[in-house]
Design a protein around this motif. Structure first.
Motif, short mmCIF file in Angstrom:
data_model
loop_
_atom_site.label_atom_id
_atom_site.label_comp_id
_atom_site.label_asym_id
_atom_site.label_seq_id
_atom_site.Cartn_x
_atom_site.Cartn_y
_atom_site.Cartn_z
N SER A 204 -13.86 28.63 53.47
CA SER A 204 -15.19 29.09 53.86
C SER A 204 -16.29 28.34 53.14
O SER A 204 -17.47 28.62 53.33
CB SER A 204 -15.32 30.59 53.57
N ASP A 205 -15.92 27.38 52.33
CA ASP A 205 -16.90 26.58 51.61
C ASP A 205 -17.52 25.57 52.58
O ASP A 205 -16.80 24.83 53.25
CB ASP A 205 -16.18 25.86 50.47
N VAL A 206 -18.85 25.53 52.64
CA VAL A 206 -19.52 24.68 53.62
C VAL A 206 -19.16 23.21 53.41
O VAL A 206 -18.91 22.46 54.36
CB VAL A 206 -21.06 24.88 53.56
N ALA A 207 -19.11 22.79 52.14
CA ALA A 207 -18.78 21.38 51.84
C ALA A 207 -17.35 21.06 52.28
O ALA A 207 -17.08 19.95 52.76
CB ALA A 207 -18.96 21.12 50.36
N THR A 208 -16.44 22.01 52.12
CA THR A 208 -15.05 21.77 52.55
C THR A 208 -14.97 21.66 54.07
O THR A 208 -14.24 20.80 54.59
CB THR A 208 -14.14 22.92 52.06
N ILE A 209 -15.74 22.50 54.76
CA ILE A 209 -15.74 22.43 56.23
C ILE A 209 -16.28 21.06 56.67
O ILE A 209 -15.71 20.40 57.55
CB ILE A 209 -16.60 23.58 56.82
N ALA A 210 -17.36 20.60 56.00
CA ALA A 210 -17.92 19.29 56.33
C ALA A 210 -16.89 18.20 56.05
O ALA A 210 -16.71 17.26 56.84
CB ALA A 210 -19.18 19.05 55.51
N SER A 211 -16.20 18.34 54.92
CA SER A 211 -15.19 17.35 54.54
C SER A 211 -14.07 17.31 55.58
O SER A 211 -13.56 16.23 55.92
CB SER A 211 -14.63 17.71 53.17
N MET A 212 -13.69 18.47 56.10
CA MET A 212 -12.60 18.50 57.07
C MET A 212 -13.01 17.82 58.38
O MET A 212 -12.18 17.19 59.04
CB MET A 212 -12.17 19.96 57.32
N THR A 213 -14.29 17.94 58.74
CA THR A 213 -14.72 17.27 59.97
C THR A 213 -14.74 15.74 59.77
O THR A 213 -14.41 14.99 60.68
CB THR A 213 -16.10 17.76 60.44
N ILE A 214 -15.10 15.30 58.55
CA ILE A 214 -15.03 13.85 58.27
C ILE A 214 -13.58 13.40 58.31
O ILE A 214 -13.26 12.35 58.87
CB ILE A 214 -15.65 13.54 56.87
N LEU A 215 -12.71 14.23 57.74
CA LEU A 215 -11.28 13.90 57.74
C LEU A 215 -10.78 13.71 59.17
O LEU A 215 -9.97 12.81 59.45
CB LEU A 215 -10.49 15.00 57.03
N GLY A 216 -11.27 14.57 60.08
CA GLY A 216 -10.87 14.44 61.48
C GLY A 216 -11.21 13.05 62.03
O GLY A 216 -10.40 12.43 62.74
N GLN A 217 -12.40 12.55 61.67
CA GLN A 217 -12.82 11.22 62.14
C GLN A 217 -12.01 10.11 61.46
O GLN A 217 -11.62 9.13 62.09
CB GLN A 217 -14.32 11.01 61.85
N VAL A 218 -11.76 10.29 60.16
CA VAL A 218 -10.95 9.29 59.43
C VAL A 218 -9.54 9.26 60.03
O VAL A 218 -8.97 8.17 60.23
CB VAL A 218 -10.91 9.65 57.92
N ALA A 219 -9.00 10.43 60.35
CA ALA A 219 -7.64 10.51 60.90
C ALA A 219 -7.55 9.81 62.25
O ALA A 219 -6.53 9.20 62.58
CB ALA A 219 -7.22 11.97 61.03
N ARG A 220 -8.61 9.86 63.04
CA ARG A 220 -8.59 9.17 64.35
C ARG A 220 -8.43 7.67 64.13
O ARG A 220 -7.69 7.01 64.86
CB ARG A 220 -9.89 9.44 65.10
N ARG A 221 -9.13 7.17 63.11
CA ARG A 221 -9.03 5.73 62.84
C ARG A 221 -7.66 5.36 62.25
O ARG A 221 -7.08 4.35 62.60
CB ARG A 221 -10.15 5.31 61.90
N THR A 222 -7.16 6.19 61.35
CA THR A 222 -5.85 5.88 60.76
C THR A 222 -4.75 5.98 61.82
O THR A 222 -3.75 5.27 61.75
CB THR A 222 -5.50 6.82 59.58
N ALA A 223 -4.96 6.86 62.81
CA ALA A 223 -3.99 6.96 63.91
C ALA A 223 -3.98 5.65 64.69
O ALA A 223 -2.92 5.13 65.06
CB ALA A 223 -4.35 8.13 64.82
N ASP A 224 -5.16 5.09 64.92
CA ASP A 224 -5.28 3.82 65.64
C ASP A 224 -4.59 2.69 64.90
O ASP A 224 -3.87 1.88 65.47
CB ASP A 224 -6.75 3.45 65.82
N TYR A 225 -4.86 2.65 63.57
CA TYR A 225 -4.37 1.53 62.76
C TYR A 225 -2.97 1.76 62.21
O TYR A 225 -2.41 0.90 61.52
CB TYR A 225 -5.33 1.27 61.59
N GLU A 226 -2.45 2.97 62.42
CA GLU A 226 -1.14 3.35 61.86
C GLU A 226 -1.12 3.24 60.34
O GLU A 226 -0.15 2.78 59.74
CB GLU A 226 -0.01 2.52 62.48
N THR A 227 -2.20 3.63 59.74
CA THR A 227 -2.28 3.60 58.27
C THR A 227 -1.89 4.98 57.74
O THR A 227 -2.41 5.99 58.23
CB THR A 227 -3.73 3.29 57.84
N PRO A 228 -0.99 5.02 56.75
CA PRO A 228 -0.61 6.35 56.22
C PRO A 228 -1.81 7.05 55.58
O PRO A 228 -2.55 6.44 54.82
CB PRO A 228 0.45 6.02 55.15
N LEU A 229 -1.97 8.31 55.92
CA LEU A 229 -3.07 9.12 55.39
C LEU A 229 -2.47 10.26 54.58
O LEU A 229 -1.76 11.11 55.13
CB LEU A 229 -3.92 9.66 56.54
#
Lengths: 393, 217
Positions: A204-229
């Motif tokens: 419920s921490d606002v910063a954690t929620i923001a961080s998770m949405t950034i993670l979602g975007q980072v994960a999309r890129r790592t999925a493309d590049y097949e980079t372990p996350l």
């Protein structure tokens, strides 16, 4: 009877005797006559959860001598079938209100207020009616805050609506976020993993929620590049949310096969044990890029220094103002405060998030105007903006 | 037994500090021990301070009629069932069910957090910025300077955080002043926090010198 002299004091002496008698009697009366606290009233505290009763009274009148001055007030209470017992400490003599927060909701209590003088004599007020604490559904003093939030929400929804209708919304350059692709690209080229640390915030921490949405975007890129996350979590609930987010990102990129649930794991909830564990992962796996996004406390410098020592490109972001200096000192890029919240909109360019970002800017504009106008009005002696802000805060 | 505890603590302190040289088996031992103990301790705390008093006891009392509980205690079944949905992730077929407790948690969490943030971080601070101007006649020259500096700092820093406008011209200039204010604030916080960290180090060294070496000499 002749020659017998009747001793009759002179009028002056008579007057002195009467004066001494009257003063002496009067002083004694005042010393004994400390009036107890008057108009004692006990009421259920408004706008609470029913866990307190507020007692008010008018101050007792002091006696003239020092020994008969009121040293303080002691609150006593009883339940319907019980004896009076003391509640809380001896209150200072200027007190006229006390909130008893040690009650049981729904139980009736009666109170008396006892004035205690310097020599320890006590003067009890009359007993109040029985009153019980009840909880309220609405905190009426928060209505201005509710209205302010409603206004703010309308601004955001209106901007989201406009963004979704196809109007382009400009977002200024945020250097820390432009480095995200660079960091992922670097990790891919080096054949190393990316470490994403969400900090110690709960779900419920606002910063954690923001961080998770950034993670979602980072994960999309790592999925493309097949980079372990790799994502070590310190909260089991956050772990589950993160797994869902990353899995969705891999699915959206059409790479569900590349998703490895084992890479998102629970470490521990203990702050420094978590820091020790993440440090260990850093020095052993040597990730090429480290993301430190979320809520951090004293472990921030330990993590950032270790990441720096292994030569990883580090992108940090937090709203914890005491940890930001350490990230600025030890990381390559740092998202300061609200940049963290803007990041998801910046990275995804989704109309809903962009509209929300613009709505937040409207909110800031409102604060900007309130400060400028407030200063001018205060200098002119008009204080309604300050009064409004006092009410909502 | 106390001496034994001091020796264990001193040994683990050295194990952790050995990381300053490089990663090594002693550090790894202490790291794994620390994490394992923290997880175990966390589980016990969760059971004793969460599961038993908040879920098990009210439910059991509602079922058996013990204590002051009423049948309303059965309502606890609702949050308990929602919480149990977290275990749905153990089944591949039913893992989608976990989205319900997550959605509720994030929704409730945001609902609690956002008004508090608005109240404490926005309205209270804006009010604090304006307050000195309501008593300007009673302030000294230095305090008036401080109040004006505060308003300039807040406005410039706020400008830096406007995202939907291009930072060009006057806005760029104002936002650069805002960054300067931020950096001054961060510098101050850095010094303050480093002092706190040094105090922690002193505490640890004090333990080694007095408590641990005290058992030897």
């Amino acid at each position: 009877m002749k020659g017998q002299k009747i001793l009759c004091p002179s009028p002056v002496v008579q007057g002195l005797v009467i004066l001494v008698f009257v003063l002496g009697f009067g002083l004694n009366t005042f010393a004994q006559g400390v009036t107890p606290p008057m108009n004692v009233d006990a009421k259920d505290t408004p706008n609470d959860a029913g866990k307190s009763i507020t007692i008010t009274w008018e101050k007792a009148v002091d006696g003239i001598s020092v020994a008969n001055r009121v040293r303080g007030y002691q609150i006593l209470r009883r339940i319907e079938t019980g004896e009076f017992e003391e509640v809380g400490p001896l209150l200072p003599p200027e007190t006229t209100e006390y909130k008893d927060s040690t009650i049981e909701e729904g139980t009736p209590y009666a109170y008396i207020v006892r004035a205690v003088t310097e020599d320890g004599t006590t003067f009890d007020s009359g007993e109040t009616d029985f009153v019980k604490g009840t909880g309220e559904w609405f905190h009426t003093k928060k209505i201005p805050l509710f209205l302010a939030m409603l206004l703010f929400s309308i601004a955001i929804v209106w901007n989201i609506y406009h963004a979704q209708s196809g109007k382009e919304i400009f977002v200024r350059r945020i250097p820390g976020l432009e480095a995200v692709d660079e960091a992922i690209g670097r990790a891919t080229e080096m054949g190393r993993s990316i470490l994403y640390v969400l900090g110690l915030g709960g779900v419920s921490d606002v910063a954690t929620i923001a961080s998770m949405t950034i993670l979602g975007q980072v994960a999309r890129r790592t999925a493309d590049y097949e980079t372990p996350l790799r994502v070590p979590c310190n909260d089991p609930v956050v772990l589950n949310v993160v797994r869902e987010i990353v899995r969705s990102s891999y699915l959206n990129e059409g790479r569900p096969d590349a998703y490895n649930e084992e890479n998102i794991f629970f470490l521990t909830e203990s702050q420094f044990a978590y820091a020790a564990g993440v440090d260990g992962i850093m020095v052993r796996e040597k990730p090429a890029a480290v993301f430190l996004q979320g809520t951090f406390y004293a472990e921030s410098l330990i993590l950032a220094e270790t990441g720096n020592s292994i030569g990883a490109i580090q992108i940090a972001g937090t709203a914890s103002e005491h940890q930001l200096p350490f990230f600025i000192a030890a990381c390559d890029y740092t998202l300061i405060g609200e940049e963290l919240y803007a990041a998801s909109a910046y990275l995804s360019k989704e109309p809903m998030l962009l509209g929300s970002l613009r709505g937040q800017d409207w909110g800031k504009l409102f604060i900007f105007a309130a400060i400028v106008l407030g200063v001018i009005l205060e200098l002119l002696g008009v204080n309604w903006i300050t009064t409004f802000l006092q009410r909502v805060s | 037994m106390e001496v034994f505890g001091i020796w264990v603590a001193a040994f683990l302190t050295f194990c952790i500090y050995s990381f300053l040289y490089r990663d090594n088996p002693f550090y790894r031992f202490a790291e794994h021990l620390f994490i394992g103990l923290a997880v175990g301790y966390g589980i016990v705390i969760t059971i004793h301070q969460g599961l038993i008093p908040l879920a098990w006891n009210p439910l059991w009392q509602a079922i058996t009629g013990e204590g002051e509980a009423s049948r309303w205690g059965l309502l606890n079944l609702i949050p308990i069932c929602i919480g149990l949905l977290f275990f749905a992730r153990l089944s591949r077929r039913h893992s989608w069910l976990i989205r319900y407790p997550l959605a509720i948690l994030i929704g409730v969490g945001s609902g609690i957090a956002i008004p508090n943030v608005l109240q404490a971080d926005i309205f209270a601070q804006t009010h604090g910025t304006l307050t000195p101007f309501s008593q300007i006649g009673r302030l000294s020259a230095f305090e008036i300077f401080g109040a004006i500096l505060m308003v300039i700092g807040v406005i410039c820093t706020l400008t830096y955080f406007f995202f939907s406008v291009e930072h060009q011209g006057a806005i760029a200039g104002i936002s650069k002043i805002g960054i300067a204010f931020l950096m001054i604030g961060f510098g101050s916080a850095f010094g303050n926090t480093v002092m706190g960290r040094v105090a922690l180090l002193i505490q640890r060294v004090d333990f080694l010198l007095n408590n641990w070496l005290g058992t030897l000499f």
